[in-house]
Enzyme design. Structure first.
Site, PDB file in Angstrom:
ATOM      1  N   ASN A 268       0.822  -1.201   0.000  1.00 20.59           N
ATOM      2  CA  ASN A 268       0.000   0.000   0.000  1.00 20.59           C
ATOM      3  C   ASN A 268       0.857   1.252   0.000  1.00 20.59           C
ATOM      4  O   ASN A 268       1.936   1.258   0.564  1.00 20.59           O
ATOM      5  CB  ASN A 268      -0.923   0.001   1.227  1.00 20.59           C
ATOM      6  CG  ASN A 268      -0.255  -0.536   2.467  1.00 20.59           C
ATOM      7  OD1 ASN A 268       0.949  -0.379   2.644  1.00 20.59           O
ATOM      8  ND2 ASN A 268      -1.002  -1.182   3.336  1.00 20.59           N
ATOM      9  N   SER A 269       0.376   2.294  -0.678  1.00 19.17           N
ATOM     10  CA  SER A 269       0.865   3.659  -0.570  1.00 19.17           C
ATOM     11  C   SER A 269       1.903   4.058  -1.619  1.00 19.17           C
ATOM     12  O   SER A 269       2.690   3.237  -2.096  1.00 19.17           O
ATOM     13  CB  SER A 269       1.443   3.928   0.822  1.00 19.17           C
ATOM     14  OG  SER A 269       0.532   3.526   1.824  1.00 19.17           O
ATOM     15  N   ASN A 270       1.872   5.365  -1.940  1.00 15.57           N
ATOM     16  CA  ASN A 270       2.865   5.997  -2.807  1.00 15.57           C
ATOM     17  C   ASN A 270       3.376   7.252  -2.121  1.00 15.57           C
ATOM     18  O   ASN A 270       2.649   7.917  -1.382  1.00 15.57           O
ATOM     19  CB  ASN A 270       2.235   6.454  -4.136  1.00 15.57           C
ATOM     20  CG  ASN A 270       1.421   5.381  -4.825  1.00 15.57           C
ATOM     21  OD1 ASN A 270       1.909   4.288  -5.077  1.00 15.57           O
ATOM     22  ND2 ASN A 270       0.179   5.710  -5.146  1.00 15.57           N
TER      23      ASN A 270
ATOM     24  N   ARG B  23       3.441   0.171  -9.810  1.00 17.27           N
ATOM     25  CA  ARG B  23       3.209   1.569  -9.427  1.00 17.27           C
ATOM     26  C   ARG B  23       4.523   2.332  -9.389  1.00 17.27           C
ATOM     27  O   ARG B  23       4.603   3.486  -9.842  1.00 17.27           O
ATOM     28  CB  ARG B  23       2.519   1.628  -8.063  1.00 17.27           C
ATOM     29  CG  ARG B  23       1.057   1.234  -8.080  1.00 17.27           C
ATOM     30  CD  ARG B  23       0.422   1.348  -6.702  1.00 17.27           C
ATOM     31  NE  ARG B  23       0.908   0.345  -5.782  1.00 17.27           N
ATOM     32  CZ  ARG B  23       1.559   0.583  -4.658  1.00 17.27           C
ATOM     33  NH1 ARG B  23       1.810   1.835  -4.290  1.00 17.27           N
ATOM     34  NH2 ARG B  23       1.966  -0.387  -3.869  1.00 17.27           N
TER      35      ARG B  23
END
Length: 854
Positions: A319-321, A580
């Site tokens: 999860n997350s950027n 991503r």
């Protein structure tokens, strides 16, 4: 009118809830019989009072016990609070008061989950969760963290002040009969808040981000697929192209020492809990030393018990950027930073937005109700955001025991006495349940079925994270920021950084355990040779500062290249597949004179990198093949597709359905032949959630199309092209049956949606499902299946030359009757943002002012 409709939905939802209540993502247990609902509709203390309490703030003066001096709190049109305090103590007290005013039931659920006290309010159905949380030891860790704080430490002072603020609100709500409706429905009142409660909520988040079952999954894979095939398909190093943000060169030094674990002997009464907890020698052991063939029974027993935890209590996936660029790549000539942590999306949301100012602090950002700090935000000189590192932090140990030596285990050449903790768990509508928690040097014993299996989890070690976060809030430059992070232990986080002097950086702070012998991705022998020897020294962990690329970024990919000299995790669960990260890296590398609009576009980007790598190979495999009319239509869609998982894209549906069939057609025959126990461990089901398989299939399709894996057991030889053609045909048939019509009508929104469920799991109080773009690999991530319930929980952008903005999918209030319950979802959904101000800048849009006095 909109608010009246929401109140009506709320009342109808409460009635529809009937005699049961499910406590949702934070608890996820049937609540058993509720008290009679008549009291809920009492005109003096029931739902109507709660609706009145949902009125927006007006200019007013309030008395808040414990304040040292008057405090001013302003509210803007979207509910963001701006705290202006004359002392540091009063800043944190006011924040505690505001959190409780807006999120008290959410806070109480979170502390109850971590402290093993859900059965006290919902009955025996919550006992399995309570027992497991008490075994894991969030409460023990929080107690030790509190005891280790010196009297003058900033963290201790902040926690005490925050606690006073929460309790001031609880007392006020009790006196006025205005406690949140969920307390009334469940028939209880919240107990006074303690600093330990806050530290338990901190532990809840740590558990969500780095407690995993991956070694147990590997054990089952090895038992079924064999060791060689398991490690070929679930390797340590990823087989596909990666973009590490720290490319080296790397250094290697002796392990650094780690904080000692919570001691086995604890006081009989633990602050912050109603339980009795005492230490004693454990009784006769039921465990035994077993050959490897018996490991499966222990593994399956632990997995079955862990499934009783709320879904978010075990970390799965990634999860997350976050990213930053320096002024050479921006239109303003100043650094820019962006962050969007991907978490479970619920109503109320996990975040509470706040700005605050006192003599030592001046910050703005988002906080977690129940804790006195902002986790992501900025002060006057620096800005930061977080993503999960994903390194391995959970280790399972096979303890050597012997029936002839009850209450002992063999460790470091000698038999040792086990210790045990005793708990009495209150149960609503029943007698207290007694729990014994056996402890070895590694941690709590989770099962003695087949063999004695214990767990050592880094999140159970005491960690001064609260002190670190306060240090970040005060930091004025990168040196102070980095120095603060030296004491960060768990969960390991990628802290991105940008400051007003032109600097950018990224530090993957936290403990990285070093195992001297054995495969740490499997259950390890507990006899001593595979014990954690320390942690990677801080100077050796992944980090960069002002790199020559002018860019830093993280998206849960492996932060380092294959030359990194330390083990930090494998491809299974511990790191993202890298799609991503690749999209972010490519976009930022090409970027020039970037603005906040460019960062907005990237945060909302739905481009699927994996699709653009695979679709050309698929189209080549289909060339010259005899295709049906529908297959030709789907082929044309893919040939013209730009790779965006847009809600109105039919090609996106074809791609996603094809990829799922491609995975299944390649791997499911092997799973069936090997009898992989998916029915007992659903995490092992073939699908996009198994990160390693996506990487394998990508690498083989691009570089090794004749890989033996494509030839199913006992079947004729197949290549990647053969399996792709089969998967494409199945996908088209699947979509035709499911959606009907022409291929051009098979839009992604007909398959894929986002949903924000309510914590009370009353559908009328949630949002969606609503057709949505994105998938698990797009920067605008949508995780959790075709009806996604996880994704960007806070979008945050800082341009040190032009301003700050952010938005999160929810609102400041947990009261469904409040206009601030879900008011930011439409903005978030449309990719729009709101200004993020400091206290001194908060003039525009202020709706009301509270004047708090002692």
């Amino acid at each position: 009118m909109r608010r009246r409709r929401r109140i009506g939905r709320w009342v109808n939802g409460l009635c529809a809830a009937g005699a049961t209540l499910v406590l949702g993502d934070l608890a996820a247990f049937g609540g058993g019989p509720l008290p009679p609902l008549g009291s809920a509709f009492n005109p003096g203390t029931g739902v109507w009072t709660a609706a009145k309490d949902a009125e927006l703030p007006r200019d007013t003066s309030l008395r808040v016990p414990g304040l040292q001096q008057p405090v001013q709190v302003k509210f803007d049109a979207n509910g963001t609070a701006y705290i202006d305090a004359k002392t540091d103590h009063d800043l944190f007290l006011a924040l505690g008061y505001l959190h409780a005013k807006n999120r008290l039931f959410q806070m109480d659920l979170m502390r109850r989950q971590g402290e093993g006290r859900l059965a006290e309010i919902v009955g025996a159905k919550a006992l399995p969760s309570d027992e497991l949380e008490l075994q894991l030891g969030l409460l023990r860790t929080a107690q030790q963290e509190w005891n280790q704080m010196g009297p003058g430490s900033p963290a201790r002072q902040a926690l005490l002040a925050y606690t006073d603020g929460v309790n001031a609100c609880i007392g006020e709500e009790k006196r006025n009969g205005t406690l949140p409706m969920m307390f009334k429905l469940l028939g209880y009142e919240p107990k006074p808040w303690t600093p330990v409660d806050t530290l338990v909520i901190q532990g809840d988040m740590t558990q969500t981000l780095d407690f995993t079952t991956t070694p147990l999954d590997y054990a089952l894979l090895v038992q079924s697929l064999g060791y060689d095939r398991t490690m070929a398909w679930f390797p340590v190093q990823p087989p596909n192209a990666q973009n590490p943000y720290d490319p080296g060169p790397y250094r290697k030094d002796p392990p650094a020492p780690m904080e000692q674990p919570v001691p086995a002997v604890l006081p009989a009464t633990m602050q912050g809990t109603s339980f009795k907890a005492a230490s004693r020698q454990i009784g006769p052991s039921q465990g035994r030393w077993a050959p490897p063939a018996a490991d499966t029974a222990a593994v399956l027993d632990v997995l079955e018990r862990l499934r009783n935890l709320p879904p978010a209590a075990i970390h799965r996936g990634s999860n997350s950027n976050n990213w930053a660029v320096d002024g050479t790549k921006t239109a303003s000539g100043k650094p820019m930073l962006a962050g969007d942590p991907h978490l479970n999306q619920t109503l109320p949301a996990i975040w509470y937005q706040v700005a605050a100012r006192s003599p030592s602090y001046d910050f703005s950002g988002v906080s977690i109700p129940g804790t006195p700090v902002v986790l992501i935000g900025k002060n006057q000189h620096i800005a930061w955001s977080l993503t999960n590192v994903q390194n391995q932090a959970t280790f399972f140990y096979q303890e050597k025991t012997d029936p002839s030596r009850p209450n002992q285990y063999f460790w470091n050449g000698a038999w040792r006495d086990m210790q045990a903790l005793e708990y009495d768990i209150p149960v609503k509508g029943g007698k207290p349940e007694h729990l014994t928690v056996p402890l070895t040097v590694h941690g709590p014993v989770l099962t003695t079925k087949g063999q004695t299996l214990s767990v050592e989890w880094i999140g159970a070690l005491p960690s001064p994270d609260m002190e670190v976060l306060l240090g970040i809030l005060r930091a004025q430059n990168f040196t102070e920021f980095r120095d603060a992070l030296k004491d960060w232990h768990a969960p390991s986080q990628n802290f991105v950084y940008a400051d007003d002097q032109g600097n950018i950086g990224l530090i993957s702070a936290g403990y990285y355990p070093i195992i001297p012998k054995g495969d740490p991705w499997l259950p390890l022998p507990g006899t001593g040779e595979s014990d954690i020897a320390g942690t990677i020294p801080f100077d050796d962990i992944p980090q960069v500062y002002n790199p020559p690329t002018h860019v830093v970024f993280s998206a849960n990919q492996r932060e380092v290249g294959p030359g990194y000299p330390y083990y930090i995790g494998t491809t299974l669960d511990f790191f993202d597949a890298g799609y991503r990260a690749s999209r972010i890296a490519d976009t930022l590398a090409k970027g020039n004179r970037m603005t906040m609009k460019d960062f907005e576009a990237l945060q909302n980007d739905t481009h699927d990198v994996l699709a653009m790598r695979i679709v050309p190979k698929l189209l080549a495999a289909l060339t010259g093949q005899k295709l049906s009319a529908e297959e030709q239509g789907a082929q044309r869609l893919l040939a013209a597709w730009d790779g965006n998982m847009a809600v109105d894209s039919a090609a996106a549906s074809v791609w996603w359905t094809f990829w799922n069939h491609y995975l299944s057609d390649t791997f499911q025959p092997w799973w069936d032949a090997a009898h992989v126990p998916v029915d007992q461990d659903p995490d092992l089901a073939v699908g996009p959630e198994l990160t390693s398989l996506n990487q394998d299939l990508e690498a083989w399709t691009l570089n090794d199309p004749d890989n033996p894996a494509f030839t199913a057991p006992g079947r004729a030889h197949r290549t990647a092209q053969d399996v792709m053609r089969q998967a494409f045909s199945e996908a088209v048939a699947d979509l035709s049956k499911q959606l009907g019509g022409e291929p051009a009508s098979w839009t992604w929104g007909k398959l894929h949606a986002r949903q924000f469920p309510s914590l009370a799991q009353i559908p009328e109080l949630g949002y969606g499902p609503r057709p949505s773009g994105g998938d698990r690999w797009t920067v605008d991530a949508a995780s959790g299946g075709l009806v996604s319930t996880a994704g960007p929980s806070w979008r945050f952008i800082v341009d040190w030359g032009t301003g700050v903005e952010g938005v999160y999918p929810g609102g400041q209030s947990e009261n469904p009757a409040s206009p601030w319950y879900d008011n930011e979802i439409p903005l978030w959904w449309d990719g729009r943002y709101l200004p993020v101000w400091h206290v001194a800048d908060a003039g525009p849009g202020i709706q009301a002012t509270w004047r708090l006095s002692p």
